[in-house]
Scaffold this motif. Structure first.
Motif, PDB file in Angstrom:
ATOM      1  N   GLN A 106     -69.709  41.894 -19.826  1.00 39.81           N
ATOM      2  CA  GLN A 106     -69.228  41.389 -21.109  1.00 39.81           C
ATOM      3  C   GLN A 106     -68.449  40.087 -20.941  1.00 39.81           C
ATOM      4  OE1 GLN A 106     -67.236  44.863 -22.866  1.00 39.81           O
ATOM      5  NE2 GLN A 106     -69.008  46.071 -22.204  1.00 39.81           N
ATOM      6  N   VAL A 107     -67.725  39.952 -19.829  1.00 40.66           N
ATOM      7  CA  VAL A 107     -67.064  38.676 -19.533  1.00 40.66           C
ATOM      8  C   VAL A 107     -68.115  37.580 -19.399  1.00 40.66           C
ATOM      9  CG1 VAL A 107     -65.635  37.415 -17.887  1.00 40.66           C
ATOM     10  CG2 VAL A 107     -65.088  39.796 -18.433  1.00 40.66           C
ATOM     11  N   ALA A 108     -69.194  37.864 -18.669  1.00 36.56           N
ATOM     12  CA  ALA A 108     -70.274  36.878 -18.504  1.00 36.56           C
ATOM     13  C   ALA A 108     -70.916  36.549 -19.850  1.00 36.56           C
ATOM     14  CB  ALA A 108     -71.315  37.416 -17.530  1.00 36.56           C
ATOM     15  N   THR A 109     -71.049  37.551 -20.713  1.00 35.00           N
ATOM     16  CA  THR A 109     -71.645  37.325 -22.029  1.00 35.00           C
ATOM     17  C   THR A 109     -70.815  36.341 -22.846  1.00 35.00           C
ATOM     18  OG1 THR A 109     -72.671  39.517 -22.095  1.00 35.00           O
ATOM     19  CG2 THR A 109     -72.260  38.450 -24.209  1.00 35.00           C
ATOM     20  N   VAL A 110     -69.495  36.481 -22.806  1.00 24.99           N
ATOM     21  CA  VAL A 110     -68.620  35.564 -23.551  1.00 24.99           C
ATOM     22  C   VAL A 110     -68.720  34.150 -22.978  1.00 24.99           C
ATOM     23  CG1 VAL A 110     -66.224  35.027 -24.098  1.00 24.99           C
ATOM     24  CG2 VAL A 110     -67.059  37.356 -24.342  1.00 24.99           C
ATOM     25  N   LEU A 111     -68.761  34.024 -21.654  1.00 17.66           N
ATOM     26  CA  LEU A 111     -68.927  32.702 -21.046  1.00 17.66           C
ATOM     27  C   LEU A 111     -70.236  32.066 -21.503  1.00 17.66           C
ATOM     28  CD1 LEU A 111     -67.692  33.172 -17.359  1.00 17.66           C
ATOM     29  CD2 LEU A 111     -66.438  32.235 -19.307  1.00 17.66           C
ATOM     30  N   ASP A 112     -71.310  32.850 -21.503  1.00 17.75           N
ATOM     31  CA  ASP A 112     -72.604  32.333 -21.958  1.00 17.75           C
ATOM     32  C   ASP A 112     -72.516  31.871 -23.409  1.00 17.75           C
ATOM     33  OD1 ASP A 112     -73.755  32.916 -19.510  1.00 17.75           O
ATOM     34  OD2 ASP A 112     -74.595  34.830 -20.167  1.00 17.75           O
ATOM     35  N   HIS A 113     -71.883  32.677 -24.238  1.00 19.11           N
ATOM     36  CA  HIS A 113     -71.788  32.358 -25.661  1.00 19.11           C
ATOM     37  C   HIS A 113     -71.020  31.055 -25.884  1.00 19.11           C
ATOM     38  CE1 HIS A 113     -71.559  33.149 -29.968  1.00 19.11           C
ATOM     39  NE2 HIS A 113     -70.259  32.931 -29.916  1.00 19.11           N
ATOM     40  N   LEU A 114     -70.008  30.811 -25.065  1.00 16.54           N
ATOM     41  CA  LEU A 114     -69.193  29.606 -25.213  1.00 16.54           C
ATOM     42  C   LEU A 114     -69.742  28.421 -24.424  1.00 16.54           C
ATOM     43  CD1 LEU A 114     -65.645  31.255 -24.986  1.00 16.54           C
ATOM     44  CD2 LEU A 114     -66.765  30.341 -27.033  1.00 16.54           C
ATOM     45  N   GLY A 115     -70.852  28.627 -23.722  1.00 14.85           N
ATOM     46  CA  GLY A 115     -71.454  27.544 -22.956  1.00 14.85           C
ATOM     47  C   GLY A 115     -70.654  27.162 -21.727  1.00 14.85           C
ATOM     48  N   LEU A 116     -69.974  28.134 -21.120  1.00  9.86           N
ATOM     49  CA  LEU A 116     -69.134  27.870 -19.952  1.00  9.86           C
ATOM     50  C   LEU A 116     -69.827  28.368 -18.691  1.00  9.86           C
ATOM     51  CD1 LEU A 116     -65.714  28.992 -21.462  1.00  9.86           C
ATOM     52  CD2 LEU A 116     -66.514  26.645 -21.151  1.00  9.86           C
ATOM     53  N   GLU A 117     -69.958  27.519 -17.708  1.00 10.04           N
ATOM     54  CA  GLU A 117     -70.599  27.909 -16.456  1.00 10.04           C
ATOM     55  C   GLU A 117     -69.694  28.786 -15.616  1.00 10.04           C
ATOM     56  OE1 GLU A 117     -73.093  28.598 -13.406  1.00 10.04           O
ATOM     57  OE2 GLU A 117     -73.563  27.777 -15.380  1.00 10.04           O
ATOM     58  N   LYS A 118     -68.388  28.440 -15.580  1.00  6.65           N
ATOM     59  CA  LYS A 118     -67.454  29.218 -14.776  1.00  6.65           C
ATOM     60  C   LYS A 118     -66.062  29.128 -15.377  1.00  6.65           C
ATOM     61  CE  LYS A 118     -66.963  27.672 -10.614  1.00  6.65           C
ATOM     62  NZ  LYS A 118     -67.221  27.100  -9.281  1.00  6.65           N
ATOM     63  N   ALA A 119     -65.171  30.005 -14.924  1.00  5.25           N
ATOM     64  CA  ALA A 119     -63.806  30.031 -15.466  1.00  5.25           C
ATOM     65  C   ALA A 119     -62.909  30.777 -14.494  1.00  5.25           C
ATOM     66  CB  ALA A 119     -63.781  30.723 -16.832  1.00  5.25           C
ATOM     67  N   VAL A 120     -61.610  30.607 -14.681  1.00  7.47           N
ATOM     68  CA  VAL A 120     -60.644  31.483 -14.034  1.00  7.47           C
ATOM     69  C   VAL A 120     -60.701  32.821 -14.781  1.00  7.47           C
ATOM     70  CG1 VAL A 120     -58.204  31.898 -13.538  1.00  7.47           C
ATOM     71  CG2 VAL A 120     -59.146  29.576 -13.376  1.00  7.47           C
ATOM     72  N   ILE A 121     -60.826  33.903 -14.035  1.00  4.59           N
ATOM     73  CA  ILE A 121     -60.937  35.229 -14.639  1.00  4.59           C
ATOM     74  C   ILE A 121     -59.711  36.053 -14.241  1.00  4.59           C
ATOM     75  CG2 ILE A 121     -62.400  37.243 -14.984  1.00  4.59           C
ATOM     76  CD1 ILE A 121     -63.773  34.630 -15.725  1.00  4.59           C
ATOM     77  N   GLY A 122     -59.068  36.655 -15.218  1.00  7.91           N
ATOM     78  CA  GLY A 122     -57.871  37.422 -14.905  1.00  7.91           C
ATOM     79  C   GLY A 122     -57.689  38.583 -15.847  1.00  7.91           C
ATOM     80  N   GLY A 123     -56.689  39.395 -15.540  1.00  9.46           N
ATOM     81  CA  GLY A 123     -56.427  40.517 -16.417  1.00  9.46           C
ATOM     82  C   GLY A 123     -55.349  41.423 -15.884  1.00  9.46           C
ATOM     83  N   LEU A 124     -55.040  42.418 -16.698  1.00  9.28           N
ATOM     84  CA  LEU A 124     -53.979  43.382 -16.445  1.00  9.28           C
ATOM     85  C   LEU A 124     -54.590  44.748 -16.209  1.00  9.28           C
ATOM     86  CD1 LEU A 124     -50.962  44.434 -16.710  1.00  9.28           C
ATOM     87  CD2 LEU A 124     -51.446  44.613 -19.163  1.00  9.28           C
ATOM     88  N   SER A 125     -54.314  45.367 -15.063  1.00  6.83           N
ATOM     89  CA  SER A 125     -54.741  46.733 -14.764  1.00  6.83           C
ATOM     90  C   SER A 125     -56.265  46.857 -14.869  1.00  6.83           C
ATOM     91  CB  SER A 125     -54.016  47.711 -15.690  1.00  6.83           C
ATOM     92  OG  SER A 125     -54.170  49.035 -15.274  1.00  6.83           O
ATOM     93  N   LEU A 126     -56.787  47.505 -15.901  1.00 11.73           N
ATOM     94  CA  LEU A 126     -58.233  47.566 -16.083  1.00 11.73           C
ATOM     95  C   LEU A 126     -58.838  46.169 -16.136  1.00 11.73           C
ATOM     96  CD1 LEU A 126     -60.906  49.044 -16.757  1.00 11.73           C
ATOM     97  CD2 LEU A 126     -60.210  48.967 -19.166  1.00 11.73           C
ATOM     98  N   GLY A 127     -58.123  45.239 -16.762  1.00  5.86           N
ATOM     99  CA  GLY A 127     -58.601  43.864 -16.819  1.00  5.86           C
ATOM    100  C   GLY A 127     -58.678  43.230 -15.448  1.00  5.86           C
ATOM    101  N   ALA A 128     -57.748  43.610 -14.550  1.00  2.00           N
ATOM    102  CA  ALA A 128     -57.760  43.060 -13.199  1.00  2.00           C
ATOM    103  C   ALA A 128     -58.960  43.557 -12.407  1.00  2.00           C
ATOM    104  CB  ALA A 128     -56.459  43.414 -12.479  1.00  2.00           C
TER     105      ALA A 128
END
Length: 249
Positions: A106-128
């Motif tokens: 789902q993270v990859a899906t959002v990147l695709d939707h926004l036209g982003l090739e790569k990003a810093v990915i982070g999160g809290l607990s489950l997000g991490a």
């Protein structure tokens, strides 16, 4: 007007300003992940370096808003994703849809939707651990990792001890919990994102809570060490001393 609504209105009227002042949301947008709709917030300039932040289990984008505001003021473009089953995203009650490996997709899906090739990915607990799974599955799309309190292998028994009783409670005492959730939805939200998001979590329907907990507990928890050691991007890992659930060993 119900008794719960009346009590909630009185509490809101008497609450101090710092308690009822909600954190400012970003721009709310949506995209599709298969048959489901994912919600996310955008903070900061469109041309800023992108950072995707993911919430903890049962929480939502609100938990990361305070951090998103700070990062956006520094010029970053921050995307606060609501995973499936959380926040503004669709909430299927089939636990098979609610797994960490699917959350990484789902993270990859959002990147695709926004036209982003790569990003810093982070999160809290489950997000991490979702960010870790993303880095394993999509290494070429991971600029860096920002991991707060990841749940590692040694913490799985602790997670089960904490989450299984809650799952059984909301599943087998659903009528009682539904009334409690309805009452909690009417309460004012605290200004601090962590508390507001926690209240949002407890306000969900019992079927949603049970499905999320079931899916996370029976699916893969964290990528195995043999896969994690291959991650070759910079990472900031934040742990809390004495935290038996988020043990980093």
């Amino acid at each position: 007007m119900s008794a719960a609504s009346t009590v909630a209105d009185r509490m809101r009227a008497r609450a101090p300003a710092w308690l009822v002042q909600a954190a400012q949301p970003g721009r709310q947008e949506y995209c599709h992940y298969g048959e489901f709709r994912l919600g996310y917030e955008l903070h900061g300039p469109d041309n800023g370096a992108p950072i995707v932040l993911v919430h903890g289990i049962l929480l939502d984008a609100v938990v990361n808003r305070d951090l998103a505001v700070s990062l956006s003021q520094a010029g970053y473009r921050v995307i606060l994703l609501d995973l499936l089953g959380h926040g503004t995203s669709d909430k299927p009650t089939n636990a098979r849809e609610l797994r960490v490996d699917f959350f990484a997709e789902q993270v990859a899906t959002v990147l695709d939707h926004l036209g982003l090739e790569k990003a810093v990915i982070g999160g809290l607990s489950l997000g991490a651990i979702t960010a870790l799974q993303f880095a394993v599955d999509f290494p070429h799309r991971t600029e860096a990792l920002l991991l707060e309190m990841p749940v590692m292998e040694h913490a799985v028994p602790a997670a089960a001890l904490m989450l299984v009783p809650l799952m059984l409670t909301v599943r087998y005492a659903a009528p009682v919990y539904r009334k409690l959730a309805g009452f909690l939805r009417g309460l004012p939200r605290p200004a601090l994102g962590i508390f507001a998001s926690g209240l949002n979590a407890l306000s969900q329907e019992p079927e949603v809570i049970a499905s999320v907990l079931h899916g996370v507990l029976v699916g893969p928890v964290v990528p195995p060490r043999r896969e994690r050691v291959k991650i070759a991007v910079p990472a900031l890992v934040i742990g809390h001393g004495g935290d038996w659930l988020h043990n980093l060993e």
